[in-house]
Motif scaffolding. Structure first.
Motif, PDB file in Angstrom:
ATOM      1  N   ASP A  56       5.012  13.805   0.499  1.00 43.66           N
ATOM      2  CA  ASP A  56       5.336  12.477  -0.033  1.00 43.66           C
ATOM      3  C   ASP A  56       5.048  11.384   0.992  1.00 43.66           C
ATOM      4  O   ASP A  56       4.625  10.285   0.641  1.00 43.66           O
ATOM      5  CB  ASP A  56       6.809  12.418  -0.443  1.00 43.66           C
ATOM      6  CG  ASP A  56       7.094  13.256  -1.687  1.00 43.66           C
ATOM      7  OD1 ASP A  56       6.135  13.599  -2.390  1.00 43.66           O
ATOM      8  OD2 ASP A  56       8.277  13.564  -1.919  1.00 43.66           O
ATOM      9  N   ALA A  59       1.316  10.650   0.943  1.00 42.13           N
ATOM     10  CA  ALA A  59       0.952   9.895  -0.252  1.00 42.13           C
ATOM     11  C   ALA A  59       1.388   8.436  -0.133  1.00 42.13           C
ATOM     12  O   ALA A  59       0.662   7.517  -0.528  1.00 42.13           O
ATOM     13  CB  ALA A  59       1.577  10.540  -1.481  1.00 42.13           C
ATOM     14  N   GLU A  60       2.595   8.206   0.430  1.00 40.39           N
ATOM     15  CA  GLU A  60       3.080   6.852   0.604  1.00 40.39           C
ATOM     16  C   GLU A  60       2.231   6.093   1.624  1.00 40.39           C
ATOM     17  O   GLU A  60       1.942   4.896   1.448  1.00 40.39           O
ATOM     18  CB  GLU A  60       4.544   6.870   1.062  1.00 40.39           C
ATOM     19  CG  GLU A  60       5.154   5.504   1.334  1.00 40.39           C
ATOM     20  CD  GLU A  60       5.252   4.622   0.104  1.00 40.39           C
ATOM     21  OE1 GLU A  60       5.562   3.427   0.262  1.00 40.39           O
ATOM     22  OE2 GLU A  60       5.010   5.121  -1.020  1.00 40.39           O
ATOM     23  N   GLU A  62      -0.944   6.560   2.218  1.00 36.87           N
ATOM     24  CA  GLU A  62      -2.199   6.228   1.547  1.00 36.87           C
ATOM     25  C   GLU A  62      -2.012   5.038   0.598  1.00 36.87           C
ATOM     26  O   GLU A  62      -2.869   4.166   0.509  1.00 36.87           O
ATOM     27  CB  GLU A  62      -2.719   7.445   0.788  1.00 36.87           C
ATOM     28  CG  GLU A  62      -3.368   8.491   1.678  1.00 36.87           C
ATOM     29  CD  GLU A  62      -4.640   7.959   2.310  1.00 36.87           C
ATOM     30  OE1 GLU A  62      -5.661   7.840   1.622  1.00 36.87           O
ATOM     31  OE2 GLU A  62      -4.608   7.646   3.527  1.00 36.87           O
ATOM     32  N   ARG A  63      -0.871   5.016  -0.120  1.00 35.74           N
ATOM     33  CA  ARG A  63      -0.618   3.916  -1.054  1.00 35.74           C
ATOM     34  C   ARG A  63      -0.525   2.584  -0.303  1.00 35.74           C
ATOM     35  O   ARG A  63      -1.128   1.582  -0.713  1.00 35.74           O
ATOM     36  CB  ARG A  63       0.670   4.174  -1.826  1.00 35.74           C
ATOM     37  CG  ARG A  63       0.942   3.132  -2.918  1.00 35.74           C
ATOM     38  CD  ARG A  63       2.331   3.288  -3.494  1.00 35.74           C
ATOM     39  NE  ARG A  63       3.357   2.910  -2.530  1.00 35.74           N
ATOM     40  CZ  ARG A  63       3.696   1.655  -2.257  1.00 35.74           C
ATOM     41  NH1 ARG A  63       3.063   0.635  -2.836  1.00 35.74           N
ATOM     42  NH2 ARG A  63       4.642   1.393  -1.367  1.00 35.74           N
ATOM     43  N   LEU A  64       0.227   2.577   0.798  1.00 35.66           N
ATOM     44  CA  LEU A  64       0.365   1.358   1.581  1.00 35.66           C
ATOM     45  C   LEU A  64      -0.965   0.928   2.188  1.00 35.66           C
ATOM     46  O   LEU A  64      -1.274  -0.272   2.263  1.00 35.66           O
ATOM     47  CB  LEU A  64       1.403   1.563   2.688  1.00 35.66           C
ATOM     48  CG  LEU A  64       2.860   1.652   2.240  1.00 35.66           C
ATOM     49  CD1 LEU A  64       3.759   2.004   3.420  1.00 35.66           C
ATOM     50  CD2 LEU A  64       3.307   0.342   1.595  1.00 35.66           C
ATOM     51  N   ARG A  65      -1.752   1.892   2.617  1.00 31.48           N
ATOM     52  CA  ARG A  65      -3.055   1.572   3.210  1.00 31.48           C
ATOM     53  C   ARG A  65      -3.951   0.871   2.200  1.00 31.48           C
ATOM     54  O   ARG A  65      -4.593  -0.141   2.501  1.00 31.48           O
ATOM     55  CB  ARG A  65      -3.725   2.847   3.723  1.00 31.48           C
ATOM     56  CG  ARG A  65      -5.090   2.633   4.368  1.00 31.48           C
ATOM     57  CD  ARG A  65      -5.646   3.938   4.913  1.00 31.48           C
ATOM     58  NE  ARG A  65      -6.938   3.717   5.532  1.00 31.48           N
ATOM     59  CZ  ARG A  65      -8.105   3.708   4.868  1.00 31.48           C
ATOM     60  NH1 ARG A  65      -8.109   3.924   3.562  1.00 31.48           N
ATOM     61  NH2 ARG A  65      -9.240   3.502   5.504  1.00 31.48           N
ATOM     62  N   HIS A  66      -4.000   1.394   0.977  1.00 29.53           N
ATOM     63  CA  HIS A  66      -4.835   0.779  -0.062  1.00 29.53           C
ATOM     64  C   HIS A  66      -4.290  -0.592  -0.465  1.00 29.53           C
ATOM     65  O   HIS A  66      -5.066  -1.520  -0.759  1.00 29.53           O
ATOM     66  CB  HIS A  66      -4.920   1.702  -1.281  1.00 29.53           C
ATOM     67  CG  HIS A  66      -5.771   2.914  -1.066  1.00 29.53           C
ATOM     68  ND1 HIS A  66      -7.123   2.846  -0.813  1.00 29.53           N
ATOM     69  CD2 HIS A  66      -5.459   4.234  -1.052  1.00 29.53           C
ATOM     70  CE1 HIS A  66      -7.620   4.067  -0.651  1.00 29.53           C
ATOM     71  NE2 HIS A  66      -6.634   4.929  -0.788  1.00 29.53           N
ATOM     72  N   GLU A  67      -2.975  -0.728  -0.448  1.00 29.41           N
ATOM     73  CA  GLU A  67      -2.362  -2.015  -0.783  1.00 29.41           C
ATOM     74  C   GLU A  67      -2.727  -3.068   0.253  1.00 29.41           C
ATOM     75  O   GLU A  67      -3.102  -4.197  -0.091  1.00 29.41           O
ATOM     76  CB  GLU A  67      -0.845  -1.840  -0.864  1.00 29.41           C
ATOM     77  CG  GLU A  67      -0.092  -3.088  -1.274  1.00 29.41           C
ATOM     78  CD  GLU A  67       1.406  -2.830  -1.356  1.00 29.41           C
ATOM     79  OE1 GLU A  67       2.130  -3.277  -0.447  1.00 29.41           O
ATOM     80  OE2 GLU A  67       1.833  -2.162  -2.315  1.00 29.41           O
TER      81      GLU A  67
END
Length: 279
Positions: A56, A59-60, A62-67
């Motif tokens: 998790d 995944a978090e 990666e999400r923050l990086r794309h944001e």
């Protein structure tokens, strides 16, 4: 001669926007195309395979990086339009020490930020700046992590010792030198120095610059053996009110690892003005 393509490295650190502003000013000055290269620290996926409960986290991350990449991309294009500069955005995947030099090799000038130990978000990779300087094959302009810095080039200080790296740096910096209001060419001598017979004198390289329309004031500085050359260069830059240092990036091999020389390390750690490095 001019820089027709400039690449600026952008990350999630607090200095990304000021670094972009400097790159925009340089792109406008040299009528260059600007590439914004987004690359941040990417934790190795395999490191999480053996750690329970970390999927998790990855995944978090990666999400923050794309944001963050999306927000910075929008800012980049807005700033391009404001500055009326042509450019492109690239979001690179993978380890920065692998992917950034590949993109850097097709640009005329690279703009990086000094390593900032006070900002965890600015960590990119181990010895990131050093690696790009040695691996890109292009001149790298390193911007200090502290203070307010405008696009440099008003008064340029050249660190000259007659070496291959210093020669490369001078010729890589010609667009800056051509636009500079003042250029000082400095040779630093330690007390015990025995200059090699084949060393090119400062006056001779200044004559070469004159053929390019650049007038350089030749200056020599004698220091004690225990005074680091890097410290002497920074002191002279401050005393002469220089806003850019041009120098060769020296390296030697140690157990098959490229290690920067002492003066280069000192400058990268303690720089107070932007530094253009060539290797």
């Amino acid at each position: 001669m001019s820089y027709k393509s400039i690449l600026v490295h952008l990350d999630a650190g607090i200095r990304a926007h000021p670094r972009l502003e400097i790159a925009l000013q340089l792109a406008h000055r040299f009528h260059a195309r600007l590439t914004g290269l987004f690359s941040t620290y990417v934790p190795p996926r395999h490191a999480f395979v053996v750690m329970a409960g970390t999927a998790d986290y990855y995944a978090e991350h990666e999400r923050l990086r794309h944001e963050r990449a999306g927000a910075l991309q929008r800012l980049f294009h807005a700033e391009l339009a404001r500055a009326r500069v042509d450019g492109q955005w690239i979001a690179a995947n993978g380890d920065a020490n692998d992917v950034v030099p590949l993109h850097a090799r097709v640009a005329d000038l690279i703009v990086l930020g000094q390593t900032d130990l006070s900002d965890p978000e600015s960590f990119i990779a181990e010895q990131f700046v050093e690696h790009v300087v040695l691996a890109a094959g292009r001149p790298v302009l390193v911007v200090p992590s502290g203070g307010t810095v405008a696009a440099p080039g008003r008064h340029v200080l050249i660190a000259w010792d007659g070496s291959r790296e210093a020669t490369r740096a001078i010729h890589d910096a010609l667009p800056f030198l051509d636009h500079a209001g003042q250029v000082t060419l400095l040779t630093v001598h330690a007390t015990s120095d025995q200059p090699p017979r084949d060393r090119i004198a400062g006056a001779d390289i200044a004559d070469t610059l004159a053929h390019h329309g650049v007038t350089a004031r030749v200056r020599e500085l004698n220091i004690d053996n225990d005074t680091p050359v890097g410290d002497a260069l920074l002191s002279q830059a401050s005393e002469l009110d220089c806003d850019l240092i041009v120098m060769g990036a020296y390296a030697h091999s140690r157990l098959h690892e490229m290690v920067l020389g002492g003066a280069t390390r000192t400058i990268l750690q303690s720089m107070t003005v932007p530094v253009l490095l060539s290797h």
